[in-house]
Motif scaffolding. Structure first.
Motif, PDB file in Angstrom:
ATOM      1  N   TYR A  30       0.775  -0.239  -8.080  1.00 48.84           N
ATOM      2  CA  TYR A  30       2.109   0.215  -7.666  1.00 48.84           C
ATOM      3  C   TYR A  30       3.189  -0.732  -8.184  1.00 48.84           C
ATOM      4  CZ  TYR A  30      -0.118   3.499  -4.368  1.00 48.84           C
ATOM      5  OH  TYR A  30      -0.847   4.509  -3.800  1.00 48.84           O
ATOM      6  N   ALA A  35       3.563   0.066 -11.850  1.00 46.62           N
ATOM      7  CA  ALA A  35       4.238   1.357 -12.019  1.00 46.62           C
ATOM      8  C   ALA A  35       5.730   1.271 -11.715  1.00 46.62           C
ATOM      9  CB  ALA A  35       3.584   2.409 -11.120  1.00 46.62           C
ATOM     10  N   ALA A  36       6.099   0.418 -10.764  1.00 43.37           N
ATOM     11  CA  ALA A  36       7.510   0.277 -10.400  1.00 43.37           C
ATOM     12  C   ALA A  36       8.293  -0.525 -11.428  1.00 43.37           C
ATOM     13  CB  ALA A  36       7.630  -0.381  -9.027  1.00 43.37           C
ATOM     14  N   LYS A  70      -4.651  -1.097  -5.634  1.00 42.88           N
ATOM     15  CA  LYS A  70      -3.559  -0.117  -5.667  1.00 42.88           C
ATOM     16  C   LYS A  70      -2.199  -0.798  -5.533  1.00 42.88           C
ATOM     17  CE  LYS A  70      -4.312   3.788  -3.431  1.00 42.88           C
ATOM     18  NZ  LYS A  70      -4.780   4.682  -2.327  1.00 42.88           N
ATOM     19  N   ASN A 116       2.599  -9.760  -8.873  1.00 46.87           N
ATOM     20  CA  ASN A 116       1.817  -8.952  -7.935  1.00 46.87           C
ATOM     21  C   ASN A 116       0.823  -9.867  -7.235  1.00 46.87           C
ATOM     22  OD1 ASN A 116       2.884  -6.232  -8.430  1.00 46.87           O
ATOM     23  ND2 ASN A 116       2.031  -6.486 -10.480  1.00 46.87           N
ATOM     24  N   GLU A 160       8.504   0.442  -5.059  1.00 46.36           N
ATOM     25  CA  GLU A 160       9.606   0.941  -5.896  1.00 46.36           C
ATOM     26  C   GLU A 160      10.951   0.441  -5.368  1.00 46.36           C
ATOM     27  OE1 GLU A 160       8.894   5.101  -5.592  1.00 46.36           O
ATOM     28  OE2 GLU A 160       7.596   5.175  -7.366  1.00 46.36           O
ATOM     29  N   THR A 191       0.819  -1.208   0.000  1.00 46.83           N
ATOM     30  CA  THR A 191       0.000   0.000   0.000  1.00 46.83           C
ATOM     31  C   THR A 191       0.855   1.262   0.000  1.00 46.83           C
ATOM     32  OG1 THR A 191      -0.209   0.234   2.418  1.00 46.83           O
ATOM     33  CG2 THR A 191      -1.771  -1.238   1.301  1.00 46.83           C
ATOM     34  N   ARG A 192       2.159   1.095   0.101  1.00 46.91           N
ATOM     35  CA  ARG A 192       3.102   2.223   0.063  1.00 46.91           C
ATOM     36  C   ARG A 192       3.888   2.176  -1.245  1.00 46.91           C
ATOM     37  NH1 ARG A 192       4.641   4.585   4.854  1.00 46.91           N
ATOM     38  NH2 ARG A 192       6.773   4.739   4.055  1.00 46.91           N
ATOM     39  N   LYS A 193       3.643   3.128  -2.105  1.00 45.76           N
ATOM     40  CA  LYS A 193       4.273   3.156  -3.422  1.00 45.76           C
ATOM     41  C   LYS A 193       5.798   3.098  -3.321  1.00 45.76           C
ATOM     42  CE  LYS A 193       4.348   6.217  -7.510  1.00 45.76           C
ATOM     43  NZ  LYS A 193       5.485   7.128  -7.249  1.00 45.76           N
TER      44      LYS A 193
END
Length: 248
Positions: free
Chosen positions: A121, A124-125, A117, A90, A72, A66-68
């Motif tokens: 994330y 996105a990473a 989310k 994921n 990353e 839950t922490r982008k």
């Protein structure tokens, strides 16, 4: 060893137990290098130690999906340690079953944050690294509840898993070519997922259902390996797997 898996660098979220742990063990046995993320440091340390003692290459980063920034950092650990990342799984998920009328909005928020989310994330990473490399593979864990709404009780959970399936299919259309996208949609699989419900009546139902139905977590690990080991021009888009006795 698998010639199309050996040497690949695989990032896995939710890797401290269940599907994530089994997938890590299976892929390392096939020659992959793994970078594992989860919240429980002690479980990750133990698992990575066992994998290394067996001759595998493994790293971990304590990760809350839950922490982008955490996700990353997990992907960047793979790049810094192994020079690249080939696959991200994921996998982290929460199944908090309860009727909508129970109004457990905190659990709804948590499922959206982790199941939707958290997957975004991860994408996105990893995606910028895949685009730089000109190759990569995104594997998202949905559920049979992402095909058929599980109700009463699973409406919000199903909503999150339908979202994972939709995001995965849209992603495939956007980034297809050198980058592959796979959605895994399991039925009842033995993992800690069945303990996610705090609503007493729902929790009792879910745990009874899993006791009757669940197949081992390595069933999913083998499905993930099958998708990874295909030649680069073959994209396994969806795999649905259930216990043979599961109707839903």
């Amino acid at each position: 060893m698998s010639k199309n898996i050996a040497g690949k660098v695989v990032v896995i979220t939710g890797a401290s137990s269940g599907l994530g742990e089994s997938t890590a063990r299976h892929l390392v046995a096939l020659g992959a290098k793994v970078v594992l993320g989860a919240r429980r440091k002690d479980r990750l340390e133990t698992l990575v130690g066992e994998l290394r003692n067996a001759g595998g290459e493994a790293e971990f980063v304590v990760t809350d999906v839950t922490r982008k920034a955490d996700v990353e950092a997990l992907v960047q650990k793979a790049v810094s340690r192994f020079g690249r990342v080939d696959v991200i799984v994921n996998n982290a998920g929460l199944m908090a079953i309860s009727p909508i009328a129970a109004g457990r909005t905190d659990e709804w928020d948590a499922m959206i944050d982790i199941n939707i989310k958290g997957v975004l994330y991860g994408i996105a990473a990893a995606l910028p690294e895949f685009q730089k490399q000109g190759s990569g593979h995104i594997i998202n864990i949905s559920s049979v509840a992402g095909i058929k709404v599980f109700a009463p009780g699973g409406s919000v959970y199903s909503g999150t898993k339908f979202a994972v399936r939709a995001i995965s299919e849209g992603l495939r259309q956007e980034i297809g070519g050198a980058i592959r996208t796979t959605t895994i949609l399991p039925g009842a699989v033995d993992s800690e997922l069945k303990f996610g419900s705090q609503h007493a009546e729902s929790a009792a139902f879910v745990q009874g259902f899993y006791e009757q139905m669940a197949i081992p977590a390595d069933s999913v690990a083998r499905a993930i390996a099958y998708a990874i080991e295909q030649p680069a021009d073959v994209d396994i888009n969806e795999i649905v797997l259930r216990p043979t006795v599961q109707e839903f």
